[in-house]
Design a protein around this motif. Structure first.
Motif, PDB file in Angstrom:
ATOM      1  N   GLY A 201      18.045  -5.574  13.120  1.00 62.52           N
ATOM      2  CA  GLY A 201      17.392  -5.575  11.808  1.00 62.52           C
ATOM      3  C   GLY A 201      16.164  -4.679  11.810  1.00 62.52           C
ATOM      4  N   TYR A 202      15.418  -4.745  12.902  1.00 64.24           N
ATOM      5  CA  TYR A 202      14.195  -3.939  13.010  1.00 64.24           C
ATOM      6  C   TYR A 202      14.545  -2.457  13.050  1.00 64.24           C
ATOM      7  CZ  TYR A 202       9.606  -2.429  14.774  1.00 64.24           C
ATOM      8  OH  TYR A 202       8.381  -1.808  14.934  1.00 64.24           O
ATOM      9  N   GLN A 203      15.558  -2.121  13.865  1.00 68.19           N
ATOM     10  CA  GLN A 203      15.920  -0.697  13.981  1.00 68.19           C
ATOM     11  C   GLN A 203      16.481  -0.155  12.665  1.00 68.19           C
ATOM     12  OE1 GLN A 203      17.664   0.877  17.706  1.00 68.19           O
ATOM     13  NE2 GLN A 203      19.102   2.017  16.425  1.00 68.19           N
ATOM     14  N   ALA A 204      17.138  -1.030  11.890  1.00 63.76           N
ATOM     15  CA  ALA A 204      17.630  -0.604  10.573  1.00 63.76           C
ATOM     16  C   ALA A 204      16.464  -0.123   9.718  1.00 63.76           C
ATOM     17  CB  ALA A 204      18.345  -1.764   9.879  1.00 63.76           C
ATOM     18  N   ALA A 205      15.359  -0.867   9.773  1.00 65.22           N
ATOM     19  CA  ALA A 205      14.178  -0.486   8.990  1.00 65.22           C
ATOM     20  C   ALA A 205      13.495   0.729   9.602  1.00 65.22           C
ATOM     21  CB  ALA A 205      13.214  -1.667   8.915  1.00 65.22           C
ATOM     22  N   GLU A 206      13.453   0.781  10.920  1.00 64.90           N
ATOM     23  CA  GLU A 206      12.814   1.918  11.600  1.00 64.90           C
ATOM     24  C   GLU A 206      13.563   3.208  11.324  1.00 64.90           C
ATOM     25  OE1 GLU A 206      11.530   2.686  16.208  1.00 64.90           O
ATOM     26  OE2 GLU A 206      13.642   2.611  15.724  1.00 64.90           O
ATOM     27  N   MET A 207      14.905   3.148  11.432  1.00 60.63           N
ATOM     28  CA  MET A 207      15.702   4.362  11.212  1.00 60.63           C
ATOM     29  C   MET A 207      15.578   4.859   9.778  1.00 60.63           C
ATOM     30  SD  MET A 207      19.277   3.974  13.312  1.00 60.63           S
ATOM     31  CE  MET A 207      19.886   2.602  12.368  1.00 60.63           C
ATOM     32  N   ALA A 208      15.242   3.947   8.875  1.00 55.82           N
ATOM     33  CA  ALA A 208      15.154   4.315   7.462  1.00 55.82           C
ATOM     34  C   ALA A 208      13.896   5.114   7.155  1.00 55.82           C
ATOM     35  CB  ALA A 208      15.208   3.058   6.603  1.00 55.82           C
ATOM     36  N   GLY A 209      13.003   5.243   8.120  1.00 56.62           N
ATOM     37  CA  GLY A 209      11.805   6.057   7.898  1.00 56.62           C
ATOM     38  C   GLY A 209      11.013   5.618   6.673  1.00 56.62           C
ATOM     39  N   ILE A 210      10.896   4.321   6.502  1.00 52.71           N
ATOM     40  CA  ILE A 210      10.224   3.786   5.309  1.00 52.71           C
ATOM     41  C   ILE A 210       8.788   4.307   5.240  1.00 52.71           C
ATOM     42  CG2 ILE A 210       9.381   1.647   4.236  1.00 52.71           C
ATOM     43  CD1 ILE A 210      11.824   0.258   5.667  1.00 52.71           C
ATOM     44  N   GLN A 211       8.425   4.817   4.071  1.00 48.17           N
ATOM     45  CA  GLN A 211       7.059   5.280   3.843  1.00 48.17           C
ATOM     46  C   GLN A 211       6.336   4.212   3.014  1.00 48.17           C
ATOM     47  OE1 GLN A 211       5.999   8.571   5.136  1.00 48.17           O
ATOM     48  NE2 GLN A 211       7.852   8.013   6.253  1.00 48.17           N
ATOM     49  N   PRO A 212       5.033   4.081   3.183  1.00 45.43           N
ATOM     50  CA  PRO A 212       4.309   3.035   2.462  1.00 45.43           C
ATOM     51  C   PRO A 212       4.612   3.069   0.962  1.00 45.43           C
ATOM     52  CG  PRO A 212       2.882   4.018   4.091  1.00 45.43           C
ATOM     53  CD  PRO A 212       4.151   4.822   4.100  1.00 45.43           C
TER      54      PRO A 212
END
Lengths: 384, 184
Positions: free
Chosen positions: A166-177
């Motif tokens: 789950g964490y890597q899914a968010a990390e790979m998504a390159g979420i910007q603030p």
């Protein structure tokens, strides 16, 4: 020893099997104290993963006590209580050296796209898994990690796959603030992806699923919006509308091959296996993200026929940003988050089931009965 | 970001891992090493002894240093699997025979059970006890539908037998006609 035994699609039982043996100098034998049934085990359970042979034991999420070590094991000792990442990684091939522990080239002779995974068919190396009393753990110097003092073993077992994925899914998504993040799927991984999206600074998190109790759970656990796609005429149009007709900045596919929601995909992908599972969530993800947006895939797809071999895109970690989680790389940060109370993994566990009742556990989880989010199996030797 | 943090102060850990440099819309591949350019040449781990039959992908020159030995290929399903491993992971001829082999393997599993004097308890293996406990109506409906389908098939087949009888009867009349024709 007792172990889960796959007998065919939707048929499993517990039988007596021989004790695992050291087969390589870097092996360890671990006595399992907790193991989980993972959502991706259901792909095996339903007979959707090729080369799933009768007689094998599933289970790639487990923790346990080291009972025996091979002659070249230096980092673990008998008696250590370890969490064992689901990837089997040598630590020295080109891919491991890049931190791509989910893509190890020295742990699976049967396929090159995916590395070795405990209890995940012969396509993933033919290893017996941890839904047993004992399990053989190869490359014991590399990934297995001693559970930090004071950490609950039920938090630890969730760190072997669910939380890192789950964490890597968010990390790979390159979420910007401030980004709007949509997560398809409110199973354990989708719930964790929604939770972790906030840690990367998301401004809005939306979870989409079709099971009401799971939506209620993710709403409370991940403090996000949650919607049922059965109530929508078209989930893609819903997301466009709710993002001021632009689409989401980031969409995470946490569903994979067994997506509901499209009859044609269900027939061709899930029932007749004419393509690599139902790609409904992937279609929705690609179509509902905004132009220039990012799609992050952690949902597991099969390797068989499809318009594109999307399963291999996931397993090889190509630059669409899809991959099996490289658990070892993420563990130090995630252990820190658990210890600081940022993430509470064991809150996802809804069912604790004796290993002997594994068939009921699979049925409960796969049919989404009794509000099941995450079942954990407890072997008899861990109940004493 | 500071203003946003205030908005999300109720979410523990908000923005704690934010990294504006992690923007995968640009090609990126951290930790690229020169070693990567040298091909399949890393110092390999100790090789696990091969003491059971291991089928390996033809997209690699060898067997990986470690491997599982869970269920070596055997019987008819094993023959199909050996055939599948003559083709690459890029081929239908690899994956589709493996799916077929899995289905054959299930039948082999049942035969093995009987050979070993074990009658598989299908109800228990399918976890129907849990379904009975938590979704009685669903399970009853499922069995009722299955029973209706079986009944339908049986009726269809028995009708077919009757049709065959009619056909035989027609042939008999036909023969009579022919007989009459000869007679005239």
């Amino acid at each position: 020893m007792l172990a889960m035994d796959y007998r065919g699609p939707k048929r499993v039982r517990v039988t007596q099997k021989p004790m695992p043996e050291i087969k390589h100098p870097e092996d360890a034998i671990v006595r399992v104290t907790r193991s989980c049934i993972c959502g991706s085990d259901l792909h095996l359970y339903n007979g959707n993963v090729p080369d799933t042979r009768v007689g094998t034991t599933f289970g790639h999420e487990f923790v346990g006590v080291v009972e025996e070590v091979g002659s070249e094991v230096t980092k673990l000792k008998v008696g250590d209580h370890v969490l064992v990442p689901f990837n089997i990684a040598c630590g020295r091939c080109h891919f491991c050296k890049q931190g791509l522990f989910g893509n190890c080239h020295e742990s699976n002779p049967m396929a090159t796209a995916v590395g070795g995974i405990f209890g995940y068919s012969h396509t993933a190396g033919g290893f017996h898994g941890g839904q047993a009393e004992y399990v053989r753990v190869p490359y014991a110097n590399v990934s297995p990690t001693v559970i930090p003092e004071g950490m609950d073993i039920e938090d630890a077992v969730m760190l072997t796959d669910v939380v890192p994925t789950g964490y890597q899914a968010a990390e790979m998504a390159g979420i910007q603030p401030g980004d709007t993040v949509v997560v398809f799927g409110a199973g354990p991984v989708g719930i964790m992806a929604a939770k972790c999206a906030w840690l990367f600074g998301a401004g809005r998190v939306i979870s989409i699923d079709h099971v009401e109790y799971r939506l209620e759970f993710v709403r409370n656990y991940a403090q996000c919006e949650a919607y049922n796609f059965r109530d929508m005429e078209d989930p893609v149009v819903f997301i466009k509308k709710t993002t001021d007709w632009m689409g989401a900045d980031v969409v995470i596919d946490a569903v994979g091959a067994e997506a509901a929601g499209n009859t044609m995909q269900t027939i061709t992908g899930r029932k007749t296996l004419l393509q690599a599972g139902s790609a409904t969530a992937l279609h929705w993800a690609i179509n509902s993200v905004k132009k220039g947006g990012i799609v992050s895939i952690v949902g597991v797809y099969g390797p068989t026929d499809n318009l594109v071999p999307i399963g291999n895109v996931l397993n090889k970690g190509l630059t669409i940003r899809a991959n099996q989680a490289s658990v070892k790389r993420l563990l130090p940060r995630l252990i820190e988050h658990v210890q600081n109370g940022i993430i509470n993994p064991k809150a996802l566990i809804t069912h604790r089931i004796p290993l002997e009742e594994v068939a009921d556990g699979y049925r409960l989880f796969s049919a989404k009965l009794d509000n099941c989010i995450k079942p954990v199996l407890i072997p008899p030797s861990a109940r004493m | 970001m500071e203003n946003l943090r205030k908005d999300f102060s109720h979410i523990k850990g908000w923005g704690i891992d934010a990294d504006p440099q992690n923007d995968p819309t640009y090609p990126m591949k951290p930790h690229r090493t020169d070693a990567e350019q040298s091909g399949y040449s890393w110092e390999r781990p100790t090789l696990q002894p091969v003491d059971v039959e291991i089928l390996h992908s033809i997209e690699r020159p060898n067997i990986s240093a470690v491997f599982g030995t869970a269920s070596p290929p055997s019987g008819l399903s094993g023959m199909i699997r050996r055939f599948a491993f003559r083709y690459s992971e890029n081929s239908y001829l690899h994956w589709l025979p493996l799916i077929l082999a899995d289905r054959v393997n299930v039948v082999e599993g049942v035969i093995d059970d009987f050979k070993n004097g074990h009658v598989p308890n299908i109800f228990a293996e399918k976890g129907y006890k849990a379904e009975w406990k938590h979704d009685k109506i669903g399970l009853i409906t499922k069995f009722a539908v299955a029973a209706a389908v079986v009944a339908g098939v049986v009726i269809l087949l028995s009708n077919k037998d009757e049709d065959d009888d009619d056909y035989d009867q027609l042939n008999a009349y036909d023969d009579l006609d022919r007989y009459d024709a000869y007679d005239s």
